[in-house]
Design a protein around this motif. Structure first.
Motif, PDB file in Angstrom:
ATOM      1  N   VAL A 157      42.089  44.706  40.181  1.00 33.67           N
ATOM      2  CA  VAL A 157      42.935  45.048  41.330  1.00 33.67           C
ATOM      3  C   VAL A 157      44.340  45.419  40.865  1.00 33.67           C
ATOM      4  CG1 VAL A 157      44.108  44.087  43.343  1.00 33.67           C
ATOM      5  CG2 VAL A 157      41.653  43.727  43.031  1.00 33.67           C
ATOM      6  N   ALA A 158      44.891  44.647  39.951  1.00 29.70           N
ATOM      7  CA  ALA A 158      46.271  44.865  39.535  1.00 29.70           C
ATOM      8  C   ALA A 158      46.411  46.033  38.564  1.00 29.70           C
ATOM      9  CB  ALA A 158      46.828  43.593  38.901  1.00 29.70           C
ATOM     10  N   LEU A 159      45.433  46.191  37.674  1.00 31.25           N
ATOM     11  CA  LEU A 159      45.569  47.215  36.637  1.00 31.25           C
ATOM     12  C   LEU A 159      44.967  48.549  37.050  1.00 31.25           C
ATOM     13  CD1 LEU A 159      44.686  45.110  33.467  1.00 31.25           C
ATOM     14  CD2 LEU A 159      46.945  45.836  34.216  1.00 31.25           C
ATOM     15  N   GLY A 160      43.991  48.522  37.968  1.00 29.94           N
ATOM     16  CA  GLY A 160      43.332  49.761  38.351  1.00 29.94           C
ATOM     17  C   GLY A 160      42.560  50.356  37.190  1.00 29.94           C
ATOM     18  N   ASP A 161      42.328  51.655  37.244  1.00 30.54           N
ATOM     19  CA  ASP A 161      41.535  52.268  36.187  1.00 30.54           C
ATOM     20  C   ASP A 161      42.428  53.097  35.254  1.00 30.54           C
ATOM     21  OD1 ASP A 161      42.176  54.176  37.948  1.00 30.54           O
ATOM     22  OD2 ASP A 161      40.129  54.842  38.367  1.00 30.54           O
TER      23      ASP A 161
ATOM     24  N   ARG B 143      38.636  31.674  32.032  1.00 29.31           N
ATOM     25  CA  ARG B 143      38.314  32.753  31.099  1.00 29.31           C
ATOM     26  C   ARG B 143      37.935  34.048  31.803  1.00 29.31           C
ATOM     27  NH1 ARG B 143      33.934  29.358  31.179  1.00 29.31           N
ATOM     28  NH2 ARG B 143      31.862  30.247  31.506  1.00 29.31           N
ATOM     29  N   TYR B 144      37.542  33.948  33.094  1.00 27.90           N
ATOM     30  CA  TYR B 144      37.162  35.163  33.804  1.00 27.90           C
ATOM     31  C   TYR B 144      38.358  36.054  34.117  1.00 27.90           C
ATOM     32  CZ  TYR B 144      32.602  33.023  34.135  1.00 27.90           C
ATOM     33  OH  TYR B 144      31.403  32.462  33.802  1.00 27.90           O
ATOM     34  N   MET B 145      39.564  35.521  33.959  1.00 29.03           N
ATOM     35  CA  MET B 145      40.729  36.373  34.175  1.00 29.03           C
ATOM     36  C   MET B 145      40.894  37.391  33.036  1.00 29.03           C
ATOM     37  SD  MET B 145      44.650  35.428  35.156  1.00 29.03           S
ATOM     38  CE  MET B 145      44.168  34.438  36.572  1.00 29.03           C
ATOM     39  N   PRO B 146      40.968  36.941  31.767  1.00 30.70           N
ATOM     40  CA  PRO B 146      41.009  37.955  30.693  1.00 30.70           C
ATOM     41  C   PRO B 146      39.764  38.842  30.664  1.00 30.70           C
ATOM     42  CG  PRO B 146      40.825  35.718  29.783  1.00 30.70           C
ATOM     43  CD  PRO B 146      41.161  35.581  31.237  1.00 30.70           C
ATOM     44  N   MET B 147      38.611  38.273  31.027  1.00 26.01           N
ATOM     45  CA  MET B 147      37.407  39.098  31.058  1.00 26.01           C
ATOM     46  C   MET B 147      37.529  40.167  32.146  1.00 26.01           C
ATOM     47  SD  MET B 147      34.821  35.919  30.315  1.00 26.01           S
ATOM     48  CE  MET B 147      33.281  36.607  30.851  1.00 26.01           C
ATOM     49  N   GLY B 148      38.103  39.780  33.293  1.00 20.24           N
ATOM     50  CA  GLY B 148      38.325  40.735  34.379  1.00 20.24           C
ATOM     51  C   GLY B 148      39.306  41.821  33.961  1.00 20.24           C
ATOM     52  N   ILE B 149      40.358  41.417  33.258  1.00 20.29           N
ATOM     53  CA  ILE B 149      41.341  42.393  32.779  1.00 20.29           C
ATOM     54  C   ILE B 149      40.661  43.385  31.826  1.00 20.29           C
ATOM     55  CG2 ILE B 149      43.400  42.655  31.325  1.00 20.29           C
ATOM     56  CD1 ILE B 149      44.364  39.951  32.550  1.00 20.29           C
ATOM     57  N   SER B 150      39.750  42.865  30.996  1.00 16.45           N
ATOM     58  CA  SER B 150      39.105  43.730  30.010  1.00 16.45           C
ATOM     59  C   SER B 150      38.234  44.802  30.663  1.00 16.45           C
ATOM     60  CB  SER B 150      38.278  42.896  29.019  1.00 16.45           C
ATOM     61  OG  SER B 150      37.078  42.430  29.636  1.00 16.45           O
ATOM     62  N   ILE B 151      37.647  44.510  31.841  1.00 15.35           N
ATOM     63  CA  ILE B 151      36.778  45.510  32.486  1.00 15.35           C
ATOM     64  C   ILE B 151      37.550  46.407  33.463  1.00 15.35           C
ATOM     65  CG2 ILE B 151      34.730  44.031  32.298  1.00 15.35           C
ATOM     66  CD1 ILE B 151      34.944  43.671  35.392  1.00 15.35           C
ATOM     67  N   ALA B 152      38.853  46.107  33.664  1.00 18.20           N
ATOM     68  CA  ALA B 152      39.623  46.826  34.686  1.00 18.20           C
ATOM     69  C   ALA B 152      39.529  48.342  34.530  1.00 18.20           C
ATOM     70  CB  ALA B 152      41.079  46.375  34.653  1.00 18.20           C
ATOM     71  N   ALA B 153      39.698  48.814  33.301  1.00 13.94           N
ATOM     72  CA  ALA B 153      39.718  50.265  33.074  1.00 13.94           C
ATOM     73  C   ALA B 153      38.361  50.901  33.317  1.00 13.94           C
ATOM     74  CB  ALA B 153      40.185  50.558  31.644  1.00 13.94           C
ATOM     75  N   SER B 154      37.301  50.095  33.370  1.00 15.65           N
ATOM     76  CA  SER B 154      35.959  50.642  33.589  1.00 15.65           C
ATOM     77  C   SER B 154      35.568  50.629  35.060  1.00 15.65           C
ATOM     78  CB  SER B 154      34.927  49.836  32.787  1.00 15.65           C
ATOM     79  OG  SER B 154      35.274  49.802  31.430  1.00 15.65           O
ATOM     80  N   THR B 155      36.416  50.047  35.925  1.00 17.50           N
ATOM     81  CA  THR B 155      36.109  50.027  37.352  1.00 17.50           C
ATOM     82  C   THR B 155      36.693  51.258  38.025  1.00 17.50           C
ATOM     83  OG1 THR B 155      38.074  48.693  37.838  1.00 17.50           O
ATOM     84  CG2 THR B 155      36.024  47.504  37.452  1.00 17.50           C
ATOM     85  N   ARG B 156      36.121  51.614  39.166  1.00 15.31           N
ATOM     86  CA  ARG B 156      36.517  52.845  39.857  1.00 15.31           C
ATOM     87  C   ARG B 156      36.863  52.564  41.313  1.00 15.31           C
ATOM     88  NH1 ARG B 156      37.441  54.305  35.900  1.00 15.31           N
ATOM     89  NH2 ARG B 156      36.397  55.644  34.412  1.00 15.31           N
TER      90      ARG B 156
ATOM     91  N   GLY C 266      39.281  52.378  45.000  1.00 14.55           N
ATOM     92  CA  GLY C 266      40.482  51.712  45.477  1.00 14.55           C
ATOM     93  C   GLY C 266      40.536  50.267  45.018  1.00 14.55           C
ATOM     94  N   TRP C 267      41.606  49.589  45.351  1.00 16.40           N
ATOM     95  CA  TRP C 267      41.799  48.232  44.817  1.00 16.40           C
ATOM     96  C   TRP C 267      40.711  47.269  45.289  1.00 16.40           C
ATOM     97  CZ3 TRP C 267      42.500  43.994  47.970  1.00 16.40           C
ATOM     98  CH2 TRP C 267      42.841  44.256  49.303  1.00 16.40           C
ATOM     99  N   LEU C 268      40.277  47.431  46.554  1.00 12.13           N
ATOM    100  CA  LEU C 268      39.260  46.526  47.089  1.00 12.13           C
ATOM    101  C   LEU C 268      37.930  46.736  46.370  1.00 12.13           C
ATOM    102  CD1 LEU C 268      38.560  44.358  49.172  1.00 12.13           C
ATOM    103  CD2 LEU C 268      37.941  46.186  50.762  1.00 12.13           C
ATOM    104  N   ARG C 269      37.585  47.999  46.175  1.00 10.87           N
ATOM    105  CA  ARG C 269      36.325  48.315  45.499  1.00 10.87           C
ATOM    106  C   ARG C 269      36.341  47.801  44.059  1.00 10.87           C
ATOM    107  NH1 ARG C 269      33.923  54.324  44.887  1.00 10.87           N
ATOM    108  NH2 ARG C 269      32.206  53.687  43.552  1.00 10.87           N
ATOM    109  N   ARG C 270      37.485  47.928  43.399  1.00  9.60           N
ATOM    110  CA  ARG C 270      37.573  47.444  42.016  1.00  9.60           C
ATOM    111  C   ARG C 270      37.475  45.921  41.962  1.00  9.60           C
ATOM    112  NH1 ARG C 270      41.915  51.193  41.621  1.00  9.60           N
ATOM    113  NH2 ARG C 270      43.332  49.434  41.689  1.00  9.60           N
ATOM    114  N   GLY C 271      38.134  45.279  42.933  1.00 10.87           N
ATOM    115  CA  GLY C 271      38.076  43.817  42.983  1.00 10.87           C
ATOM    116  C   GLY C 271      36.663  43.326  43.232  1.00 10.87           C
TER     117      GLY C 271
END
Lengths: 104, 225
Positions: free
Chosen positions: A24-28, B82-95, B97-102
């Motif tokens: 959510v914070a970093l986006g793509d 640990r799911y926070m850094p794991m979530g950060i790591s996949i951020a760039a692979s999500t597509r 809007g913010w809700l959909r990525r979350g």
């Protein structure tokens, strides 16, 4: 509401935020190459830590070697022969740990 | 992760099958242990809406020892950190809007996350969903089975079920999560950090701290990549 139910709902909510906050914070946006290199090593670091804590520590936070270590050794033996035999390795680990506990 | 080298939802579901078998057994184990402490419904609801093995076992241990909700929640939150850094790591692979990525990050679990890595900082998110799609029903129904059949099953540890997940994670580690020498160094360092911290920190902190082992990527290297 009982402590159990409060725990269930609180963990549901906090985990959803914990998992979602990064995307959510970093986006793509494209990541700097340094960040990519760190991500490359994140899985081995976390997996190894999960294995180590799940095998060599107990609920009291003590370092221990018990039946679980024998189970992990059995899994390692399977992987030494075939890296892809995950189901066999997992089964061997459980059976070995159970046998060691039965004997002990 | 090779596992046949597939991409997308179906490949994830296929590769997640061995894990689903382990989830069924460990879910049963959770149900057996949770029923006397939490009753018959709460453990199943917990598996359905929390869906995080280590946090569920961790908070259950607190409740079983007579701890209150605050302590149980704290234990679970730490184990989930640990799911926070794991979530950060996949951020760039999500597509999207913010809700959909979350929402895309919600099926994140340890094994599926590690298995869906495709190199160069990229994750196959649909593959990760596939792994979770076969795991989730097994984890929840396993819990229900454990709650209902606890008296018949007895002590789940007797069956060696607590050895299941380390064995599975080892398979991911020797698969190709550690491709290259640096992967093994990060693994050794992560394990060492976690074991060193375990006697002195609450559960969850050691795993979270082990993430720092990945920072060895910042050390300039010679011929190894």
């Amino acid at each position: 509401m009982t402590a159990a139910w409060v725990t269930v709902f609180a963990l549901c909510a906090t985990l959803a935020v914990t998992k979602g906050i990064g995307p959510v914070a970093l986006g793509d946006r494209e990541l700097p190459i340094t960040f990519t290199k760190i991500i490359d090593l994140l899985a081995p670091a976390i997996l190894a830590a999960l294995i180590a804590v799940g095998t060599f520590t107990n609920a009291d936070g003590d370092l221990v070697i018990d039946a679980r270590a024998a189970g992990l050794a059995a899994a390692a033996a399977v992987y030494a022969v075939s890296r892809k035999s995950i189901l066999l390795a997992v089964g061997a680990a459980a059976v070995t740990a159970a046998l060691v506990r039965a004997i002990a | 992760m090779e596992f046949g080298g597939g991409h997308g939802l179906r490949a994830g579901m296929r590769d997640g099958a061995p894990l689903a078998a382990a989830s069924l057994l460990l879910g049963t184990s959770f149900g057996v242990l949770a029923e006397p402490v939490m009753g018959t419904v709460a453990p199943v609801v917990m598996s359905a809406i929390v869906f995080a093995g280590s946090a569920q076992f961790g908070s259950l241990a607190v409740l079983a020892a007579g701890g209150g909700a605050g302590a149980a929640i704290a234990a679970g939150v730490l184990l989930n950190m640990r799911y926070m850094p794991m979530g950060i790591s996949i951020a760039a692979s999500t597509r999207g809007g913010w809700l959909r990525r979350g929402l895309a990050a919600q099926p994140l679990i340890d094994a599926g996350w590690a298995m869906s890595y495709r190199g160069d900082g990229r994750y196959d998110i649909r593959y990760m969903w596939g792994v979770t799609a076969v795991n989730y029903p097994m984890w929840v129904s396993g819990t229900a089975l454990g709650v209902l059949a606890g008296d018949t099953i007895g002590d789940p540890d007797r069956l060696g079920l607590d050895a299941l997940f380390p064995a599975f994670f080892l398979g991911l580690l020797v698969g190709d999560a550690t491709e290259g020498r640096r992967g093994w160094v990060a693994a050794l360092l992560g394990a060492t950090l976690a074991l060193t911290l375990t006697p002195m920190t609450p559960p969850g902190v050691p795993i979270m701290t082990a993430c720092l082992a990945a920072l060895i990527a910042l050390v300039p290297n010679g011929d190894d990549t």
